[in-house]
Design a protein around this motif. Structure first.
Motif, PDB file in Angstrom:
ATOM      1  N   VAL A   1       0.840  -1.207   0.000  1.00  0.00           N
ATOM      2  CA  VAL A   1       0.000   0.000   0.000  1.00  0.00           C
ATOM      3  C   VAL A   1       0.870   1.250   0.000  1.00  0.00           C
ATOM      4  CG1 VAL A   1      -1.766   1.303   1.248  1.00  0.00           C
ATOM      5  CG2 VAL A   1      -1.925  -1.190   1.126  1.00  0.00           C
ATOM      6  N   SER A   2       1.903   1.236   0.801  1.00  0.00           N
ATOM      7  CA  SER A   2       2.817   2.379   0.865  1.00  0.00           C
ATOM      8  C   SER A   2       3.448   2.653  -0.499  1.00  0.00           C
ATOM      9  CB  SER A   2       3.903   2.101   1.904  1.00  0.00           C
ATOM     10  OG  SER A   2       4.852   3.133   1.915  1.00  0.00           O
ATOM     11  N   ARG A   3       3.906   1.601  -1.145  1.00  0.00           N
ATOM     12  CA  ARG A   3       4.549   1.752  -2.455  1.00  0.00           C
ATOM     13  C   ARG A   3       3.557   2.262  -3.498  1.00  0.00           C
ATOM     14  NH1 ARG A   3       7.110  -3.033  -2.906  1.00  0.00           N
ATOM     15  NH2 ARG A   3       5.252  -4.014  -3.722  1.00  0.00           N
ATOM     16  N   GLN A   4       2.313   1.769  -3.455  1.00  0.00           N
ATOM     17  CA  GLN A   4       1.310   2.235  -4.413  1.00  0.00           C
ATOM     18  C   GLN A   4       1.004   3.718  -4.207  1.00  0.00           C
ATOM     19  OE1 GLN A   4      -0.063   0.305  -6.978  1.00  0.00           O
ATOM     20  NE2 GLN A   4       1.449  -1.189  -6.322  1.00  0.00           N
ATOM     21  N   CYS A   5       0.905   4.127  -2.965  1.00  0.00           N
ATOM     22  CA  CYS A   5       0.646   5.550  -2.671  1.00  0.00           C
ATOM     23  C   CYS A   5       1.774   6.427  -3.205  1.00  0.00           C
ATOM     24  CB  CYS A   5       0.509   5.774  -1.169  1.00  0.00           C
ATOM     25  SG  CYS A   5      -1.007   5.127  -0.448  1.00  0.00           S
ATOM     26  N   LYS A   6       3.001   6.026  -2.920  1.00  0.00           N
ATOM     27  CA  LYS A   6       4.156   6.821  -3.349  1.00  0.00           C
ATOM     28  C   LYS A   6       4.316   6.823  -4.862  1.00  0.00           C
ATOM     29  CE  LYS A   6       6.695   5.897   0.897  1.00  0.00           C
ATOM     30  NZ  LYS A   6       7.790   5.101   1.489  1.00  0.00           N
ATOM     31  N   SER A   7       4.205   5.653  -5.474  1.00  0.00           N
ATOM     32  CA  SER A   7       4.482   5.522  -6.910  1.00  0.00           C
ATOM     33  C   SER A   7       3.380   6.075  -7.794  1.00  0.00           C
ATOM     34  CB  SER A   7       4.696   4.049  -7.270  1.00  0.00           C
ATOM     35  OG  SER A   7       5.805   3.534  -6.597  1.00  0.00           O
ATOM     36  N   HIS A   8       2.139   5.851  -7.415  1.00  0.00           N
ATOM     37  CA  HIS A   8       1.043   6.186  -8.321  1.00  0.00           C
ATOM     38  C   HIS A   8       0.243   7.422  -7.923  1.00  0.00           C
ATOM     39  CE1 HIS A   8       1.956   2.590 -10.483  1.00  0.00           C
ATOM     40  NE2 HIS A   8       1.780   1.849  -9.405  1.00  0.00           N
ATOM     41  N   LEU A   9       0.275   7.743  -6.651  1.00  0.00           N
ATOM     42  CA  LEU A   9      -0.442   8.939  -6.207  1.00  0.00           C
ATOM     43  C   LEU A   9       0.506  10.081  -5.886  1.00  0.00           C
ATOM     44  CD1 LEU A   9      -3.044   7.323  -3.772  1.00  0.00           C
ATOM     45  CD2 LEU A   9      -3.353   7.899  -6.183  1.00  0.00           C
ATOM     46  N   ASN A  10       1.803   9.774  -5.864  1.00  0.00           N
ATOM     47  CA  ASN A  10       2.823  10.752  -5.487  1.00  0.00           C
ATOM     48  C   ASN A  10       2.532  11.359  -4.116  1.00  0.00           C
ATOM     49  OD1 ASN A  10       4.343  10.487  -7.910  1.00  0.00           O
ATOM     50  ND2 ASN A  10       2.765  11.684  -8.936  1.00  0.00           N
ATOM     51  N   LYS A  11       2.122  10.496  -3.193  1.00  0.00           N
ATOM     52  CA  LYS A  11       1.803  10.927  -1.832  1.00  0.00           C
ATOM     53  C   LYS A  11       2.479  10.016  -0.829  1.00  0.00           C
ATOM     54  CE  LYS A  11      -2.716  12.987  -2.290  1.00  0.00           C
ATOM     55  NZ  LYS A  11      -4.015  13.090  -1.629  1.00  0.00           N
ATOM     56  N   LYS A  12       2.743  10.578   0.330  1.00  0.00           N
ATOM     57  CA  LYS A  12       3.172   9.748   1.444  1.00  0.00           C
ATOM     58  C   LYS A  12       1.939   8.985   1.917  1.00  0.00           C
ATOM     59  CE  LYS A  12       6.745  12.911   2.969  1.00  0.00           C
ATOM     60  NZ  LYS A  12       7.205  13.804   4.036  1.00  0.00           N
ATOM     61  N   PRO A  13       2.113   7.773   2.410  1.00  0.00           N
ATOM     62  CA  PRO A  13       0.963   6.979   2.846  1.00  0.00           C
ATOM     63  C   PRO A  13       0.066   7.708   3.841  1.00  0.00           C
ATOM     64  CG  PRO A  13       2.915   5.629   2.793  1.00  0.00           C
ATOM     65  CD  PRO A  13       3.361   7.039   2.529  1.00  0.00           C
ATOM     66  N   GLY A  14       0.642   8.491   4.731  1.00  0.00           N
ATOM     67  CA  GLY A  14      -0.138   9.218   5.722  1.00  0.00           C
ATOM     68  C   GLY A  14      -0.991  10.319   5.141  1.00  0.00           C
ATOM     69  N   GLN A  15      -0.802  10.636   3.860  1.00  0.00           N
ATOM     70  CA  GLN A  15      -1.581  11.687   3.202  1.00  0.00           C
ATOM     71  C   GLN A  15      -2.778  11.135   2.440  1.00  0.00           C
ATOM     72  OE1 GLN A  15       1.773  13.182   0.913  1.00  0.00           O
ATOM     73  NE2 GLN A  15       1.774  15.058   2.153  1.00  0.00           N
ATOM     74  N   LEU A  16      -2.972   9.823   2.484  1.00  0.00           N
ATOM     75  CA  LEU A  16      -4.071   9.193   1.767  1.00  0.00           C
ATOM     76  C   LEU A  16      -5.409   9.756   2.239  1.00  0.00           C
ATOM     77  CD1 LEU A  16      -4.712   6.927  -0.282  1.00  0.00           C
ATOM     78  CD2 LEU A  16      -4.997   5.407   1.691  1.00  0.00           C
TER      79      LEU A  16
END
Length: 81
Positions: free
Chosen positions: A28-43
């Motif tokens: 989940v962390s990698r998907q957030c960073k790679s595809h949303l360009n967000k830190k996981p805590g910013q979801l």
């Protein structure tokens, strides 16, 4: 906001854990960073639709069972509402 303070992130990881086990948090962390360009805590809720698309593509490559992918998508969509 850190991961530990993001309830949505925690819920997404919890759902993902049922499919990927201990690798869920990293996935989940990698998907957030790679595809949303967000830190996981910013979801946030607005990110879920895009995240579900990326998750579905990734799960489609990891699982040979399309029903597993559909179930995963369905559970994640339940978090959106």
């Amino acid at each position: 906001m850190g991961r530990e303070n993001n309830k949505l992130y925690e819920k997404v990881v919890r759902v993902t854990y049922r499919y990927l086990g201990p690798a869920a948090d990293r996935f989940v962390s990698r998907q957030c960073k790679s595809h949303l360009n967000k830190k996981p805590g910013q979801l946030c809720q607005n990110d879920l639709d895009d995240l579900i698309v990326w998750f579905s593509l990734a799960m489609g490559m990891l699982s040979e069972d399309p029903e597993v992918v559909k179930q995963f998508e369905s559970e994640l969509k339940g978090l959106a509402g």
